[in-house]
Design a protein around this motif. Structure first.
Motif, short mmCIF file in Angstrom:
data_model
loop_
_atom_site.label_atom_id
_atom_site.label_comp_id
_atom_site.label_asym_id
_atom_site.label_seq_id
_atom_site.Cartn_x
_atom_site.Cartn_y
_atom_site.Cartn_z
N LYS A 69 0.86 -1.19 0.00
CA LYS A 69 0.00 0.00 0.00
C LYS A 69 0.89 1.24 0.00
CE LYS A 69 -2.77 3.33 0.60
NZ LYS A 69 -3.15 4.08 1.76
N PHE A 88 -6.29 14.55 -4.15
CA PHE A 88 -7.61 14.92 -3.64
C PHE A 88 -8.03 13.99 -2.50
CE2 PHE A 88 -12.14 15.75 -3.64
CZ PHE A 88 -12.23 17.08 -4.03
N ARG A 89 -8.46 14.59 -1.42
CA ARG A 89 -8.98 13.81 -0.28
C ARG A 89 -10.42 14.20 -0.03
NH1 ARG A 89 -5.02 11.13 2.65
NH2 ARG A 89 -3.08 12.26 2.57
N ALA A 109 -17.20 14.13 -3.25
CA ALA A 109 -15.78 14.35 -2.95
C ALA A 109 -15.04 13.01 -2.87
CB ALA A 109 -15.65 15.13 -1.64
N GLY A 131 -9.78 2.59 -5.02
CA GLY A 131 -10.10 2.14 -3.66
C GLY A 131 -11.04 0.96 -3.66
N THR A 156 -11.52 4.27 2.79
CA THR A 156 -10.20 4.80 2.45
C THR A 156 -9.44 3.74 1.65
OG1 THR A 156 -9.12 3.82 4.35
CG2 THR A 156 -10.07 6.02 4.67
N1 UDP Z 1 -11.80 6.97 -1.27
C1 UDP Z 1 -13.10 6.50 -1.12
N2 UDP Z 1 -13.32 5.13 -1.04
C2 UDP Z 1 -12.30 4.23 -1.07
C3 UDP Z 1 -10.97 4.72 -1.18
C4 UDP Z 1 -10.75 6.08 -1.29
O1 UDP Z 1 -14.03 7.27 -1.08
O2 UDP Z 1 -12.56 3.03 -1.01
C5 UDP Z 1 -11.57 8.41 -1.47
C6 UDP Z 1 -11.55 9.22 -0.18
O3 UDP Z 1 -12.16 10.47 -0.47
C7 UDP Z 1 -10.06 9.43 0.09
C8 UDP Z 1 -9.51 9.53 -1.31
O4 UDP Z 1 -10.28 8.62 -2.07
O5 UDP Z 1 -9.83 10.61 0.81
C9 UDP Z 1 -8.04 9.20 -1.45
O6 UDP Z 1 -7.75 8.02 -0.76
P1 UDP Z 1 -6.86 8.01 0.59
O7 UDP Z 1 -7.16 9.22 1.43
O8 UDP Z 1 -7.06 6.68 1.25
O9 UDP Z 1 -5.40 8.13 0.00
P2 UDP Z 1 -3.98 8.15 0.72
O10 UDP Z 1 -4.14 8.83 2.07
O11 UDP Z 1 -3.56 6.74 0.89
O12 UDP Z 1 -3.10 8.90 -0.22
#
Ligand code: UDP
Length: 246
Positions: free
Chosen positions: A12, A58-59, A73, A134, A141
């Motif tokens: 990951k 994007f988060r 979002a 995801g 997440t």
């Molecule tokens: N996300 C989601 N469902 C999932 C995985 C990701 O809605 O099954 C969205 C969520 O908005 C998240 C964004 O995708 O903030 C990016 O993923 P994540 O924050 O897990 O990324 P990382 O922190 O690992 O870079």
């Protein structure tokens, strides 16, 4: 302490791992370096699949806090992970490594849809499978996606590449005497609310007896060291090692 050598692993990578020194986006040099390390792990005989986050672009939660509709979002966040997956695929294929991107949100012109049996078949053929979008569902997440895919693919371990070399009893960037754990149980992580992965990801790994290895992926050569059972990392597993389960 020597950790076990794992054969089939899910790596990951957070989106931030692809930023390099920048504050946002994808840094090609960093992606190439990571791809090189992943290719080397493949050559060393490990079966590998990857889940990449989207936080460098994007988060969902952060955008929702600023007025976006949460579900929209989150879909945007999932789309960000597809961009990162394509960047990694591109770098790996340039190195001659066979890869497939499988997206949980069907996107037939840029990737295959996620179908478990197909993903298994790719892995049997020695391809590196990159899981994008995801879980395909908002309110999750990519950590949970990683735990889910690791269980579905029958992985021996989930390696979580971060910017710290393990789990500490306090934030090592803020507390001088913070102590790194060599190993922890899932129970300790959940009870003490240690910030490793979100609780649903930790619980999924616990229930499926998949150890989580937290290590610093920003340091060159660390992936290989950790994969060989060496290197600095924290392992989270069921009490009594990887032979217990529930
Ligand atoms: N996300 C989601 N469902 C999932 C995985 C990701 O809605 O099954 C969205 C969520 O908005 C998240 C964004 O995708 O903030 C990016 O993923 P994540 O924050 O897990 O990324 P990382 O922190 O690992 O870079």
């Amino acid at each position: 302490m020597t950790r076990p050598r794992f054969n089939r692993i899910l790596l990951k990578l957070s989106g931030e791992a692809l930023m390099g020194e920048a504050a946002f986006g994808i840094d090609p040099d960093t992606v190439n370096r990571l791809a090189g390390e992943i290719a080397a792990a493949r050559s060393a005989g490990h079966d590998l699949c990857l889940v990449v986050g989207g936080g460098n672009i994007f988060r969902g939660l952060a955008a929702a806090a600023r007025g976006f509709d949460r579900t929209s979002a989150d879909y945007m966040g999932m789309l960000a992970t597809v961009m990162n997956a394509l960047a990694l695929q591109n770098a790996l294929e340039k190195m001659g490594v066979d890869t497939r991107v499988l997206s949980a949100i069907p996107m037939s012109t840029v990737s295959e849809p996620y179908i478990r049996r197909r993903a298994m078949r790719h892995m049997e053929k020695g391809r590196i499978v990159i899981f994008a979008a995801g879980t395909g569902n908002p309110f999750f997440t990519t950590d949970t996606a990683a735990a889910l895919r690791a269980a579905e693919m029958g992985c021996d371990a989930l390696l979580k590449g971060t910017s710290v070399d393990g789990i500490y009893d306090a934030d090592p960037k803020k507390t001088k005497n913070a102590r790194r754990y060599e190993s922890l149980s899932f129970q300790q992580v959940l009870a003490d609310d240690l910030k490793v992965m979100d609780a649903s990801a930790v619980a999924l790994c616990r229930d499926n007896n998949i150890p989580i290895v937290v290590f610093n992926v920003r340091e060159q050569g660390n992936l290989a060291r950790v994969l060989s059972g060496d290197g600095t990392a924290t392992i989270v597993q069921n009490e009594g090692g990887n032979d217990g389960g529930l």
